[in-house]
Each structure stands twice: as C-alpha cells, then as structure tokens.
Design an enzyme around this catalytic site. Structure first.
Site, PDB file in Angstrom:
ATOM      1  N   ARG A  67     -80.696 -47.348  45.504  1.00 45.54           N
ATOM      2  CA  ARG A  67     -81.342 -47.337  44.377  1.00 45.54           C
ATOM      3  C   ARG A  67     -81.950 -46.447  43.483  1.00 45.54           C
ATOM      4  NH1 ARG A  67     -85.555 -46.344  45.170  1.00 45.54           N
ATOM      5  NH2 ARG A  67     -87.254 -48.113  46.056  1.00 45.54           N
ATOM      6  N   GLU A  84     -92.783 -49.226  38.492  1.00 41.99           N
ATOM      7  CA  GLU A  84     -93.415 -48.648  39.692  1.00 41.99           C
ATOM      8  C   GLU A  84     -94.293 -49.329  40.050  1.00 41.99           C
ATOM      9  OE1 GLU A  84     -91.082 -47.727  41.849  1.00 41.99           O
ATOM     10  OE2 GLU A  84     -91.127 -45.791  41.323  1.00 41.99           O
ATOM     11  N   HIS A  85     -94.122 -50.447  41.346  1.00 46.93           N
ATOM     12  CA  HIS A  85     -94.968 -51.490  41.963  1.00 46.93           C
ATOM     13  C   HIS A  85     -95.809 -52.455  40.972  1.00 46.93           C
ATOM     14  CE1 HIS A  85     -96.003 -50.028  46.026  1.00 46.93           C
ATOM     15  NE2 HIS A  85     -95.630 -48.140  45.645  1.00 46.93           N
ATOM     16  N   ASP A 106     -92.788 -54.707  40.541  1.00 48.08           N
ATOM     17  CA  ASP A 106     -91.428 -55.992  40.623  1.00 48.08           C
ATOM     18  C   ASP A 106     -92.309 -56.939  41.210  1.00 48.08           C
ATOM     19  OD1 ASP A 106     -91.930 -54.863  42.915  1.00 48.08           O
ATOM     20  OD2 ASP A 106     -89.409 -54.860  43.187  1.00 48.08           O
ATOM     21  N   GLY A 155     -87.298 -43.195  50.260  1.00 43.87           N
ATOM     22  CA  GLY A 155     -87.331 -44.235  49.424  1.00 43.87           C
ATOM     23  C   GLY A 155     -86.310 -44.962  48.488  1.00 43.87           C
ATOM     24  N   SER A 215     -83.584 -46.941  48.816  1.00 40.26           N
ATOM     25  CA  SER A 215     -83.751 -48.569  49.381  1.00 40.26           C
ATOM     26  C   SER A 215     -82.004 -48.625  50.228  1.00 40.26           C
ATOM     27  CB  SER A 215     -83.227 -49.116  48.448  1.00 40.26           C
ATOM     28  OG  SER A 215     -84.582 -49.680  47.409  1.00 40.26           O
ATOM     29  N   SER A 216     -82.588 -47.600  51.537  1.00 34.72           N
ATOM     30  CA  SER A 216     -81.417 -48.378  52.049  1.00 34.72           C
ATOM     31  C   SER A 216     -81.435 -49.106  52.884  1.00 34.72           C
ATOM     32  CB  SER A 216     -81.647 -47.311  53.304  1.00 34.72           C
ATOM     33  OG  SER A 216     -82.644 -46.976  53.859  1.00 34.72           O
ATOM     34  N   ASP A 239     -84.962 -54.192  44.777  1.00 37.91           N
ATOM     35  CA  ASP A 239     -84.035 -52.752  45.620  1.00 37.91           C
ATOM     36  C   ASP A 239     -82.594 -53.626  45.164  1.00 37.91           C
ATOM     37  OD1 ASP A 239     -86.265 -51.539  45.129  1.00 37.91           O
ATOM     38  OD2 ASP A 239     -87.211 -51.334  47.874  1.00 37.91           O
ATOM     39  N   TYR A 277     -98.174 -50.630  51.391  1.00 40.37           N
ATOM     40  CA  TYR A 277     -97.544 -52.049  50.467  1.00 40.37           C
ATOM     41  C   TYR A 277     -98.273 -53.016  50.321  1.00 40.37           C
ATOM     42  CZ  TYR A 277     -93.529 -53.916  47.494  1.00 40.37           C
ATOM     43  OH  TYR A 277     -92.691 -54.162  47.445  1.00 40.37           O
TER      44      TYR A 277
HETATM   45  C1  GLA Z   1     -90.256 -50.914  47.045  1.00 43.30           C
HETATM   46  C2  GLA Z   1     -89.937 -52.652  47.183  1.00 43.30           C
HETATM   47  C3  GLA Z   1     -89.904 -52.816  46.051  1.00 43.30           C
HETATM   48  C4  GLA Z   1     -90.460 -52.528  44.826  1.00 43.30           C
HETATM   49  C5  GLA Z   1     -91.376 -50.699  44.841  1.00 43.30           C
HETATM   50  C6  GLA Z   1     -91.821 -49.976  44.013  1.00 43.30           C
HETATM   51  O1  GLA Z   1     -88.860 -50.206  47.487  1.00 43.30           O
HETATM   52  O2  GLA Z   1     -89.372 -53.002  48.138  1.00 43.30           O
HETATM   53  O3  GLA Z   1     -89.540 -54.256  45.532  1.00 43.30           O
HETATM   54  O4  GLA Z   1     -92.075 -52.775  44.393  1.00 43.30           O
HETATM   55  O5  GLA Z   1     -91.671 -50.384  46.306  1.00 43.30           O
HETATM   56  O6  GLA Z   1     -91.472 -50.369  43.020  1.00 43.30           O
END
Ligand code: GLA
Length: 392
Positions: free
Chosen positions: A36, A42-43, A45, A132, A134-135, A180, A230
């Site tokens: 995705r 961002e940050h 969710d 970044g 989401s693999s 993700d 994170y």
């Molecule tokens: C990663 C996490 C997501 C989200 C993003 C930042 O991809 O897996 O859940 O928090 O960082 O937006």
C-alpha cells in the site's frame, strides 16, 4: 526512469514454475495481496485518526498445494533455504524471522479452531521490502488468503485484516495500527481506502481521474532506528492522551494541546500537535481530493511531511531531500504535493502529480536525488488496485 510494475499474471506464472522447480509441487491454490501507499494520515491510525491509503499494483503471490503431511514447506525467491513449519502444533515465533509473518497468520486460523494441514508453497514478491510500502502486511494478507483456499473457508475481509494485524503484533513484535492490513485486504481498483480508525470502518473513495498520477519514490534507505522508533512514538501518543485526560484523540483540540504544552513536555507535546494536526489535514485532504481542489491538497501534503519531520521525528535526510526536489519542481512542473509515506525512518515518498508530466517528474526526482545522495532511487507510478484475493 519510471519503473514498470511487474504484471500480476507473470508473477503468478513464475511462482507456479518456481514451486514446481524447488518443491516438485503443482500449484492448486494461488493467493495475491498488495502493498500500500498512504496519501495522507500518517502515524495516526493508532490514534483513532483517519488515513487515506490505497492498495498498489505490486503484490506478494503465494502459490502452493496441500502436501498430505503435517509440515508446511515454504520457499522464496530471496534465498535457497526452505522454512519448515510443524503445523500440527500452535505456531510460536521462531527462526527464520521472515517466516514469522506466516506462522502468526497460521496461528490466527488455529486460534479460530482450524486445523491447518501441511502444504508446500512458494512466495514471490513485487513489493519492495523495507520501503515503507507494507510488504509485511502483504505477506500476512496473502498468507491468510492462501489459507482460506487451503481450508476452503472464507473470513470476512475485516476479520482477515485484524487477524493479519495480530500476527504483526504477536509474531513480528511491531505494535502497528490497522492501516496497512486494511489497505491490503480491502483495496479495489480506482478506490482509495479511507479508514476511520476510531470506528474501524473503511470507506472506498473514488480515485479515477486519469489526469492524476501517484508516484512512489523509494529512497532505498532504511534506518535501523526503526526498530524501537515506531513503538516509542506510539507510546508517546498514549502517554499524551492519558495526560490530557481524554478517551480518544478525536476529542482533543489544538487548543487542548496548546493549553497543556508545558505540562505535556517535550517530546509528547510535539507528538500531540502532530496527531491533532494530521487528523485535521487528512479530513481536509479527503474533501479537497473529492472536489479536485489541488491548491488545497498540495499544501496539506507538504504540511504533513513537515509535521512528521519536525514534530513526530520519523523522517530522515533522504526522505526530506526527495520531498524537497518534488516541491522545487512545483505546481508549474506538474507536482501537486509530496510527503513521506508509511512508518518512516527511510522508505518511500508519495508524490501526487499531473499524469502528462509524470515521467518527466520521475526523471527529475531520480536524477536530482542521485546527484545529492549518490543513491539510485526506485521510482514507479501506481494506481489503486485489487486487494487480497485468490487467483483462479
Ligand atoms: C506503519 C504501520 C501502520 C501505520 C504507519 C504510519 O506502516 O504498520 O499501522 O502506523 O506505519 O502511518
């Protein structure tokens, strides 16, 4: 310079051929799940915010078949080793680490009372790893979809995403939000996945304008800081909410943050300012996009990047450079807006631009970035694509 996205059909054919060559097995089940990109949000969710990702046309494909034993034998294109999992027992995290995503998803099915039979599988990916994009969510959702085929059962899409998220929490040790896995599971062609993370409900928002192109620029750097970074950001936001005495970040205003600035202290006050600002920016951006108001949308994307850079501190030099280059190309050069996308500490930026100028823009992003950093980036365009599915 603009990289082509490998065709999903070719990935499927290649995965089946590799399964036959490596494990002497004929594929009877093939699952695919996409990575995705996030346009904005961002940050947040994990802060009850709104996020606006979509499934990209880059996939992880799993081709396999039941093997009549109690072992899963899994090979990948990344090396010669084969992971062997005893699936007659509840799965626990173990070595090799990459197989933990698969173990975690198997465990999710086992916890739901399924007895997972042995299988052979080959995994092939066109989602760049550590970028970044989401693999890991793609691998989880592809595994869940593969198991649906293997067990001849179907999960609700939301349950599949939540099961995959739990695998990430418990088996990869990343306390991620829901963005993700929701994007990978719910994605549809020409649709953004607008997620209200408080209600946990996705809304599919049209993104069909052929004059708009989304460019993804992989900086090719991934800083180790990401390991604890994170989790510590997430902890900052939890502490902040507690100190503000609120149940949800959706109930917190900018005035609440300003009025409690010293009491919150640094860095929690800056983290809080990011969360509240980013929630508002995402709502405004979704609405601006809906009315093709790019003069509003672009500055919101840049503001998001600056907030992630200065207040949330999850950007890095290379991401800042890539965004700066896009900003300098500017509206006249066809760029609407740009920002880092995903968890940060390296990875990719997302640039929204005019389609007719997209390949020139990609050219400039690549050459300027390489001139400044000495690193050749990977740049490709992506349109919203179909989420996790069985390939028939
Ligand atoms: C990663 C996490 C997501 C989200 C993003 C930042 O991809 O897996 O859940 O928090 O960082 O937006």
């Amino acid at each position: 310079m603009l990289q082509l996205n490998p065709d999903l059909n070719d990935l499927v054919t290649d995965a089946a051929a590799a399964l036959a060559a490596r494990l002497q097995t004929t594929a009877t089940i093939t699952a695919a799940a996409p990575g995705r990109v996030n346009l904005i949000g961002e940050h947040i969710d994990y802060c009850d915010g709104f996020v606006l990702p979509f499934a990209i046309d880059r996939y992880i494909v799993i081709a396999g078949a039941a093997n009549g034993t109690s072992e899963a034998r899994i090979a990948t294109a990344l090396g010669d080793s084969i992971a062997v999992l005893d699936v007659s027992n509840p799965q626990e995290p173990s070595e090799p680490k990459w197989a933990n995503y698969i173990r975690g998803v198997i465990r999710g099915f086992q916890d739901r009372g399924h007895s997972v039979p042995g299988f052979d599988a080959f995994i092939l990916s066109s989602v760049p790893g550590g970028a970044g994009l989401s693999s890991s969510a793609a691998l989880e959702c592809a595994t869940a979809t593969f198991l649906e085929g293997l067990l001849d059962t179907r999960l609700e899409t939301k349950e599949k995403a939540l099961l995959s998220q739990k695998a990430e929490h418990d088996f990869a040790n990343v306390p991620c939000g829901i963005m993700d896995q929701f994007a990978s599971a719910f994605g549809k062609p020409n649709r953004l996945v607008l997620i209200d993370c408080r209600s946990g409900e996705p809304e599919l928002v049209p993104f069909e304008n052929p004059d708009l192109t989304v460019l993804i620029s992989n900086t090719m750097v991934h800083h180790e800081l990401s390991d604890g970074g994170y989790a510590s950001r997430r902890k900052n936001t939890e502490d902040g909410l507690k100190m503000l005495g609120k149940q949800s970040w959706r109930d917190v205003t900018e005035d609440d943050v300003r009025g409690n600035w010293d009491r919150l202290g640094d860095p929690v006050n800056r983290r809080a300012r990011h969360v509240v600002g980013e929630i508002a920016r995402t709502v405004a951006a979704a609405s601006a996009l809906g009315r093709n108001d790019f003069e509003t949308l672009g500055p919101l994307m840049y503001a998001s990047h600056e907030s992630l850079r200065d207040d949330f501190e999850v950007s890095c030099k290379e991401l800042d450079i890539m965004v700066d280059i896009a900003r300098k190309i500017g509206r006249n050069g066809g760029v609407i807006g740009a920002r880092m996308t995903g968890g940060g500490f390296g990875g990719s930026t997302v640039t929204l631009c005019e389609s007719r100028k997209a390949s020139d823009i990609a050219e400039t992003l690549a050459s300027e970035y390489e001139k400044i950093t000495g690193i050749t980036p990977q740049i490709f365009a992506s349109r919203p694509s179909l989420g996790a599915h069985l390939v028939v």
